[in-house]
Structures are given as C-alpha cells and as structure tokens.
Design a protein around this motif. Sequence first.
Motif, PDB file in Angstrom:
ATOM      1  N   UNK A 117      16.750  29.276  -0.467  1.00  0.00           N
ATOM      2  CA  UNK A 117      16.083  29.000  -1.750  1.00  0.00           C
ATOM      3  C   UNK A 117      15.462  30.275  -2.328  1.00  0.00           C
ATOM      4  N   UNK A 118      14.733  30.998  -1.491  1.00  0.00           N
ATOM      5  CA  UNK A 118      14.048  32.181  -2.023  1.00  0.00           C
ATOM      6  C   UNK A 118      15.062  33.290  -2.336  1.00  0.00           C
ATOM      7  N   UNK A 119      16.126  33.361  -1.556  1.00  0.00           N
ATOM      8  CA  UNK A 119      17.179  34.327  -1.860  1.00  0.00           C
ATOM      9  C   UNK A 119      17.833  34.001  -3.207  1.00  0.00           C
ATOM     10  N   UNK A 120      18.110  32.720  -3.433  1.00  0.00           N
ATOM     11  CA  UNK A 120      18.757  32.353  -4.694  1.00  0.00           C
ATOM     12  C   UNK A 120      17.845  32.700  -5.871  1.00  0.00           C
ATOM     13  N   UNK A 121      16.561  32.357  -5.772  1.00  0.00           N
ATOM     14  CA  UNK A 121      15.605  32.639  -6.851  1.00  0.00           C
ATOM     15  C   UNK A 121      15.508  34.135  -7.130  1.00  0.00           C
ATOM     16  N   UNK A 122      15.403  34.932  -6.087  1.00  0.00           N
ATOM     17  CA  UNK A 122      15.312  36.379  -6.263  1.00  0.00           C
ATOM     18  C   UNK A 122      16.580  36.949  -6.890  1.00  0.00           C
ATOM     19  N   UNK A 123      17.722  36.603  -6.309  1.00  0.00           N
ATOM     20  CA  UNK A 123      18.990  37.166  -6.782  1.00  0.00           C
ATOM     21  C   UNK A 123      19.302  36.740  -8.212  1.00  0.00           C
ATOM     22  N   UNK A 124      18.972  35.491  -8.553  1.00  0.00           N
ATOM     23  CA  UNK A 124      19.209  35.018  -9.918  1.00  0.00           C
ATOM     24  C   UNK A 124      18.366  35.782 -10.922  1.00  0.00           C
ATOM     25  N   UNK A 125      17.280  36.392 -10.432  1.00  0.00           N
ATOM     26  CA  UNK A 125      16.384  37.166 -11.292  1.00  0.00           C
ATOM     27  C   UNK A 125      16.568  38.677 -11.134  1.00  0.00           C
ATOM     28  N   UNK A 126      17.736  39.076 -10.605  1.00  0.00           N
ATOM     29  CA  UNK A 126      18.049  40.496 -10.524  1.00  0.00           C
ATOM     30  C   UNK A 126      17.408  41.243  -9.380  1.00  0.00           C
ATOM     31  N   UNK A 127      16.843  40.511  -8.410  1.00  0.00           N
ATOM     32  CA  UNK A 127      16.198  41.131  -7.240  1.00  0.00           C
ATOM     33  C   UNK A 127      17.100  40.954  -6.030  1.00  0.00           C
ATOM     34  N   UNK A 128      17.474  42.047  -5.383  1.00  0.00           N
ATOM     35  CA  UNK A 128      18.302  41.951  -4.179  1.00  0.00           C
ATOM     36  C   UNK A 128      17.400  41.644  -2.990  1.00  0.00           C
ATOM     37  N   UNK A 129      17.539  40.455  -2.393  1.00  0.00           N
ATOM     38  CA  UNK A 129      16.632  40.074  -1.307  1.00  0.00           C
ATOM     39  C   UNK A 129      16.779  40.926  -0.052  1.00  0.00           C
ATOM     40  N   UNK A 130      17.875  41.662   0.056  1.00  0.00           N
ATOM     41  CA  UNK A 130      18.088  42.488   1.248  1.00  0.00           C
ATOM     42  C   UNK A 130      17.620  43.928   1.075  1.00  0.00           C
ATOM     43  N   UNK A 131      17.372  44.339  -0.174  1.00  0.00           N
ATOM     44  CA  UNK A 131      16.972  45.734  -0.392  1.00  0.00           C
ATOM     45  C   UNK A 131      15.715  45.904  -1.221  1.00  0.00           C
ATOM     46  N   UNK A 132      15.422  44.932  -2.094  1.00  0.00           N
ATOM     47  CA  UNK A 132      14.288  45.088  -3.003  1.00  0.00           C
ATOM     48  C   UNK A 132      13.001  44.446  -2.496  1.00  0.00           C
ATOM     49  N   UNK A 133      13.096  43.612  -1.472  1.00  0.00           N
ATOM     50  CA  UNK A 133      11.917  42.963  -0.886  1.00  0.00           C
ATOM     51  C   UNK A 133      12.055  42.993   0.628  1.00  0.00           C
ATOM     52  N   UNK A 134      10.997  42.573   1.307  1.00  0.00           N
ATOM     53  CA  UNK A 134      11.016  42.465   2.764  1.00  0.00           C
ATOM     54  C   UNK A 134      10.928  40.996   3.134  1.00  0.00           C
ATOM     55  N   UNK A 135      11.960  40.496   3.807  1.00  0.00           N
ATOM     56  CA  UNK A 135      11.999  39.088   4.199  1.00  0.00           C
ATOM     57  C   UNK A 135      11.551  38.928   5.643  1.00  0.00           C
TER      58      UNK A 135
END
Length: 466
Positions: A216-234
């Motif tokens: 869910x959080x990956x989809x929300x981030x990616x849909x908003x132009x944020x790469x969950x693997x490089x732009x944030x820390x999961x």
Amino acid sequence: MTKFSENFSRRKFIVTAGASAVSSILLKGCLGNPPEPGASAGGEADGGTGATPLATSPVAVANEKRVEGIESTKITLGYIPIVEAAPLIIAKEKGFFAKYGMTDVVVAKQANWGSARDNVEIGSAGGGIDGGQWQMPMPYLISKGLITKNSVQIPMYVLAQLNTQGNGIAIAGKHQGKGLGLKLDQAAQNYIKDLAKAGTPFKAAYTFPKVNQDLWIRYWLAANGINPDTDVSLLTVPAAQTVANMKTGSMDGFSTGDPWPLRIVKENIGFMSALTAEIWKGHPEEYLAIRGDWVDKHPKATAALLAGLIEAQQWCDKPEHRAELVSIVSGKSFFDVSPAILTPPYEGKYTMGDAKPDINEFKMSPLYWKDDIGNVSYPYASHDLWFLTESVRWGFLPTKTLSQKKEIIGKVNRGDLWKAAAKLAGVPDAEIPKNTSRGIEKFFDGKEFNPENPEEYLKSLAIKKV
C-alpha cells in the motif's frame, strides 16, 4: 465467463447440514506456541512466538445447523489485534462457528506477523496455529517456503477475504503543512526527495515486508513520483509499536490498520495522508488462510468454519451491530484498546488532520460482507493475481510468476470451498460470485489493473524494479 475465470474451476465438495439440540457452548481460549502466559502484542518485528490467552466465554447457539459427519470440532486460528480480525472474533464470541458444529475454535492473539508465520509452521499439534488472519500474499510465500525457516514449503489454502478497507497511511506531525496528502504536488515530492539528499530520508514503516501494508505505501509513494527503494527508507515495525515510534521521532510514516492510525491523530502525534479506501476503494485487505493439510483432512469442518465466518461477516456489516462489535473486539482479551479509538472508524468517521477535511461515510469504514462493487468475503483469484503482480513489480517474486500465474493461484486459492460454504450458510445464489475475477480494478492515480493482462499493467507503471 473469461478465460481467466475458467482456469480456476476446481473440485467441489458436498456438506450436509443436520440439526441437534444444544442450548449453549463454552468456547475456550488458549496460547500460541510456545506457551508464554501474558505475551503481549508488541514483540519483535519478524521473530519470536507467543500469543495472548483469551478468557472463556459462554455463547448461546441459535438456529443450530451442525454439519453431519464433521471430522473435528477443533481448530486454532491466529489473529493480529487490528480491525481485519473482527470476523474471526465475532464468529467465536457470537456463536457462529459453534452453530455449524465448530464448537472448539480457538482464536489466539499473535505477537506479530512473524510470530503467526512461525506458529503456522509448527501447527496446532505442536502448540502453534492451523491458520488464521494473513496479509496477502503471505499464504503464497509460506506455501513456497520463501519466508519460512529453512525454506520449508507449507501449502496454504486461501479460503476467504476477511475485509476491505480499514487501513491508512499516517504521517508524523512534524511534516504538517508540506502537502503530504493523497496526491502530492511537485513541491511535496521535492520535499521528500530533499530529505534523502540531506542524509535524513523519510522513514516509512509497515508491519511485515513484501505484503499488503508494504505494498500500500509503495503504491502511494510510486503513484506520487517517489521511488520507495531510493527516495525513502522503508522499515518493518510491529503495529503495537507505531505510536511509540512516532512519539520518539524515529518514524515519519506508517502503513497499518485501525486502530493505530487513528490513535496517532487522536494523540496529536501525526495526521492521515490517505486512507487505503481512497487509494483503491473496495480493495482486498486481509484473508483467512489455513494449512492445506488441515483442510484436506477436514473438508466438512472447513465448510462449517467458513459458513460460520460468512455469517459473522454479514453480522459485522450491519450498522446497528457496530456498537456491539466495538464493545467485543476492544476488550482486554482481544484488542485491549479504548472503545473511543475504534468507534469513529467503524462509523466511517476519520479525522484526517493537517487541514484535510474529515471523512464521514459508513462505506469508507472497514467492510466485511459487501461493498459498492459486490461481495467482500469471496476470495477473488484476480485479487491474488494483483498481489503477485505487485510482488513482481518490486522484485519480491521472479517475473516468471506471471507466466505461471494460473498454476500458482490454482494451488492456493480455494474459492470453490467458499462457494460451497456460502450455500451451507444460506447465501442466495444471486449473491455468490459467478466468476473468479472481479474484473478491471481502478486506482486513485488513474491506473487500471486488468487481470487478463497483468503484463500490460506492469508496463504502465513508471516506477518499478522489473
């Protein structure tokens, strides 16, 4: 019927209902494995076992429809104390399981998702659990031995969807005023990306890796132009530690189920950026899945269990029952939270915070039987395929998964057993889904998932690993 639907037609089994006079049943509680009296719901993120004992509760059994020839009246089901577990708890406490002859169902609180996984590995015979509540695609990962000890494959059957909605993405209060809502404008995207560039990346958490709250959080981030693997820390954090982690400032965002997001807002720790009901209205959430060997050995008991669950889900969805639902699940034996924390989301009332308009719509609350699209309880194979496709998207599963989708889903998804149990529970034929596909699914960012062509869906996504 589509080609996708036709490929999931499998064997049926027959159950017969009988009647006997029983006025009441005593349902017993027990511990998970290993027995640790007093184990709490806040263990390590991905390890350790333990469960909290439930108080015994006398339950009246009305209109009993005991299944004749039932192989066992016992099963142990694990659950996590979030709203997704409500149908399992209600089926036990209101006597729906007992009505069909499953008089000794144990619902055992699990310390965390890692604990549930460990306990299903050993089964109830070893002091663990036979199945229970799962994030998707955990049943597939366990079946393949991808998250078990020594990669042991433990075939699991997905038998029912427990609910839709009831999840959200909470954001720490220090990020108020930055535009972190359902949709992020360029300034909000730059704000998150600049945190990473400054060496203080936005820390986004979920309760178990590679499953729906992560997705869910990956989809929300990616849909908003944020790469969950490089732009944030999961990172992985147990649900029960959410509030504490946000209070200490060690976590910026969290994807989890009620009641935890609402607590963050109520205690002025943070705000809600989005509800999953906004990201994908009527989305599949968590599921009932049980060890395949238990189901194969106990087909009639499985039918009885599912029939009881279906009646519980119908009961849960009635607005006039929500106050009693809150009273039951909020108790110390189950969620152990204030009813005031659960009442608003169960009424569809969400205080979003950060100057966002509040939500007041019952259909946005956790739903267990029906939503605006159709049946919630039936485990659509097309939904399983979406979870597998997203797993491929992020590199959690190999790309060959999609070419083998029919075989993979056919071994785990047992919608045929659900349909037989629905008839036992008296569900009208018109309310029993005819296809294993719910059709094209639509998301808040305009993307569509067509289960007939998951590869095309993958191609349409700008941010992905494949």
